[in-house]
Design an enzyme around this catalytic site. Structure first.
Site, PDB file in Angstrom:
ATOM      1  N   ARG A  96       8.298  -3.563   0.225  1.00  0.00           N
ATOM      2  CA  ARG A  96       8.261  -4.276   1.504  1.00  0.00           C
ATOM      3  C   ARG A  96       8.945  -3.496   2.636  1.00  0.00           C
ATOM      4  O   ARG A  96       8.752  -3.806   3.804  1.00  0.00           O
ATOM      5  CB  ARG A  96       8.901  -5.658   1.290  1.00  0.00           C
ATOM      6  CG  ARG A  96       9.131  -6.500   2.513  1.00  0.00           C
ATOM      7  CD  ARG A  96       7.823  -6.920   3.164  1.00  0.00           C
ATOM      8  NE  ARG A  96       8.082  -7.697   4.365  1.00  0.00           N
ATOM      9  CZ  ARG A  96       8.518  -7.196   5.514  1.00  0.00           C
ATOM     10  NH1 ARG A  96       8.753  -5.899   5.617  1.00  0.00           N
ATOM     11  NH2 ARG A  96       8.723  -7.972   6.556  1.00  0.00           N
ATOM     12  N   LYS A  97       9.782  -2.539   2.264  1.00  0.00           N
ATOM     13  CA  LYS A  97      10.489  -1.718   3.271  1.00  0.00           C
ATOM     14  C   LYS A  97      11.134  -2.580   4.345  1.00  0.00           C
ATOM     15  O   LYS A  97      10.782  -2.506   5.528  1.00  0.00           O
ATOM     16  CB  LYS A  97       9.558  -0.699   3.927  1.00  0.00           C
ATOM     17  CG  LYS A  97       8.936   0.282   2.960  1.00  0.00           C
ATOM     18  CD  LYS A  97       8.142   1.345   3.697  1.00  0.00           C
ATOM     19  CE  LYS A  97       7.444   2.298   2.762  1.00  0.00           C
ATOM     20  NZ  LYS A  97       6.297   1.701   2.052  1.00  0.00           N
ATOM     21  N   LYS A 122       4.185  -1.231  -8.570  1.00  0.00           N
ATOM     22  CA  LYS A 122       4.634  -1.347  -7.178  1.00  0.00           C
ATOM     23  C   LYS A 122       3.567  -2.091  -6.395  1.00  0.00           C
ATOM     24  O   LYS A 122       2.384  -1.757  -6.490  1.00  0.00           O
ATOM     25  CB  LYS A 122       4.861   0.045  -6.564  1.00  0.00           C
ATOM     26  CG  LYS A 122       5.411  -0.017  -5.157  1.00  0.00           C
ATOM     27  CD  LYS A 122       5.762   1.364  -4.623  1.00  0.00           C
ATOM     28  CE  LYS A 122       4.599   2.082  -3.971  1.00  0.00           C
ATOM     29  NZ  LYS A 122       3.979   1.381  -2.832  1.00  0.00           N
ATOM     30  N   THR A 123       4.015  -3.104  -5.656  1.00  0.00           N
ATOM     31  CA  THR A 123       3.070  -3.916  -4.885  1.00  0.00           C
ATOM     32  C   THR A 123       3.339  -3.796  -3.385  1.00  0.00           C
ATOM     33  O   THR A 123       4.448  -3.459  -2.967  1.00  0.00           O
ATOM     34  CB  THR A 123       3.219  -5.412  -5.262  1.00  0.00           C
ATOM     35  OG1 THR A 123       4.593  -5.794  -5.112  1.00  0.00           O
ATOM     36  CG2 THR A 123       2.785  -5.668  -6.687  1.00  0.00           C
ATOM     37  N   ILE A 157      13.363  -3.659   7.223  1.00  0.00           N
ATOM     38  CA  ILE A 157      13.911  -2.825   8.305  1.00  0.00           C
ATOM     39  C   ILE A 157      14.192  -3.730   9.503  1.00  0.00           C
ATOM     40  O   ILE A 157      13.382  -3.828  10.424  1.00  0.00           O
ATOM     41  CB  ILE A 157      12.969  -1.642   8.645  1.00  0.00           C
ATOM     42  CG1 ILE A 157      13.491  -0.802   9.801  1.00  0.00           C
ATOM     43  CG2 ILE A 157      11.549  -2.075   8.897  1.00  0.00           C
ATOM     44  CD1 ILE A 157      12.839   0.553   9.962  1.00  0.00           C
TER      45      ILE A 157
HETATM   46  P1  5BU Z   1      -1.187   6.753  -2.702  1.00  0.00           P
HETATM   47  O1  5BU Z   1      -2.477   6.058  -2.860  1.00  0.00           O
HETATM   48  O2  5BU Z   1      -0.643   7.370  -4.011  1.00  0.00           O
HETATM   49  O3  5BU Z   1      -1.141   7.720  -1.546  1.00  0.00           O
HETATM   50  O4  5BU Z   1      -0.157   5.561  -2.357  1.00  0.00           O
HETATM   51  C1  5BU Z   1       1.186   5.798  -2.106  1.00  0.00           C
HETATM   52  C2  5BU Z   1       1.939   4.490  -2.060  1.00  0.00           C
HETATM   53  O5  5BU Z   1       3.320   4.760  -1.867  1.00  0.00           O
HETATM   54  C3  5BU Z   1       1.531   3.560  -0.940  1.00  0.00           C
HETATM   55  O6  5BU Z   1       1.703   2.234  -1.409  1.00  0.00           O
HETATM   56  C4  5BU Z   1       2.508   3.855   0.154  1.00  0.00           C
HETATM   57  O7  5BU Z   1       2.758   2.718   0.956  1.00  0.00           O
HETATM   58  C5  5BU Z   1       3.753   4.225  -0.618  1.00  0.00           C
HETATM   59  N1  5BU Z   1       4.633   5.196   0.038  1.00  0.00           N
HETATM   60  C6  5BU Z   1       4.251   6.480   0.352  1.00  0.00           C
HETATM   61  O8  5BU Z   1       3.115   6.879   0.112  1.00  0.00           O
HETATM   62  N2  5BU Z   1       5.136   7.349   0.930  1.00  0.00           N
HETATM   63  C7  5BU Z   1       6.414   7.003   1.209  1.00  0.00           C
HETATM   64  O9  5BU Z   1       7.182   7.801   1.717  1.00  0.00           O
HETATM   65  C8  5BU Z   1       6.794   5.678   0.856  1.00  0.00           C
HETATM   66  C9  5BU Z   1       5.905   4.813   0.278  1.00  0.00           C
HETATM   67 BR1  5BU Z   1       8.527   5.143   1.161  1.00  0.00          BR
END
Ligand code: 5BU
Length: 278
Positions: free
Chosen positions: A94-95, A62-63, A97
């Site tokens: 990219r979400k 996931k990027t 919206i």
């Molecule tokens: P983490 O480092 O595991 O906390 O990163 C979580 C990733 O998932 C990060 O890229 C967020 O932008 C993404 N994310 C999230 O944390 N929670 C959500 O509800 C959503 C995306 Br949608």
């Protein structure tokens, strides 16, 4: 939880009508992993390096391509090559919206050329049904060259404290997923959503949406900015098909060791869910 999520990935792959979901389940089965690594690093070199080292253990990368300080052609070709080398899919978080007309341009073309390299994208349904319709329309247009190799996840819930993506919003997410189930592969949510009763649409008998769950971490409960974590095991028990972990993996002292741990816990929880012996 749906009856589909108690089936092995391989069985779901065989039955699934969506070509990309089929491929995703086949990857999970072949590599014995349900891990998506959230590679939130800020240079192309770090991204490609992580993708190459973690590639054997993940189903999806996931990027957040807009956080790279040096996004270029090299980013796209490098990531695409590594996805082929290690057999994983690319998910750009990219979400989208916005109104339909804008998201079509953000998805296909533009500076980031997301449709060119991201198998999976996601959107919020805050703008209403039109956003899903617009993205599905782009992907099914005769001059869209990537055809069935692209899919959309609807952001139905969020992991951050005080998230407003609940109740009616989540219900609308399920409604639109059911309505556009060709292009919509499933959800980003903290649990399975098949039990959600929608007002407009009815669930197809063979409904099998894929659930991706973010906010997964083995050693932390959250961060100082409102992120809330659960473990790989709890995410899978609540209905996740794929667990998404970022800092828990890439910021660990040894990311390869970390990804192996997440993979093992995620896979064992999956085996327990489908009732297979370990
Ligand atoms: P983490 O480092 O595991 O906390 O990163 C979580 C990733 O998932 C990060 O890229 C967020 O932008 C993404 N994310 C999230 O944390 N929670 C959500 O509800 C959503 C995306 Br949608």
């Amino acid at each position: 939880m749906s009856s589909a999520s108690r089936q092995p990935y391989g069985v779901r792959a065989q039955r699934h009508p969506n070509a990309l979901v089929k491929r995703l389940f086949e990857i999970a089965e072949a590599k014995k992993t349900n891990v998506t690594v959230s590679a939130d690093v800020t240079t192309t070199k770090e991204l490609l390096d992580l993708a190459d080292r973690l590639g054997p253990y993940i189903a999806v990368i996931k990027t957040h391509i807009d956080i790279l300080s040096d996004f270029s052609e090299e980013t796209i070709t490098g990531l695409t090559k590594l996805a082929e080398k290690h057999n994983f899919l690319i998910f750009e978080d990219r979400k989208f919206i916005d109104i339909g007309n804008t998201v079509q341009k953000q998805y296909h073309g533009g500076a980031l050329r997301i449709s060119e390299w991201a198998h999976i994208i996601n959107c919020s349904v805050l703008p209403g049904e039109g956003i899903v319709e617009a993205l599905a329309q782009t992907a099914s247009s005769p001059d869209f060259p990537y055809g069935p190799d692209r899919g959309l996840l609807i952001l139905a819930e969020m992991t951050s404290k005080g998230s407003l993506a609940t109740g009616e919003y989540t219900k609308a997410s399920v409604d639109y997923a059911r309505k556009y189930r060709g292009f919509v592969m499933g959800f980003i949510s903290t649990r399975a959503l098949t039990e959600v009763q929608t007002d407009v649409t009815t669930a197809a008998e063979d409904e099998d949406f894929v659930v991706f769950t973010t906010g997964v971490n083995l050693s932390s409960k959250g961060d100082k900015l409102g992120q809330q974590y659960q473990t790989p095991r709890s995410a899978i028990e609540r209905g996740a098909d794929f667990i998404i972990a970022g800092r828990g993996i890439y910021a660990a002292p040894d990311p390869v060791e970390a990804v192996k741990q997440y993979r093992q816990e995620g896979w064992e929880a999956y085996l327990a869910r489908i009732g297979a012996s370990q």
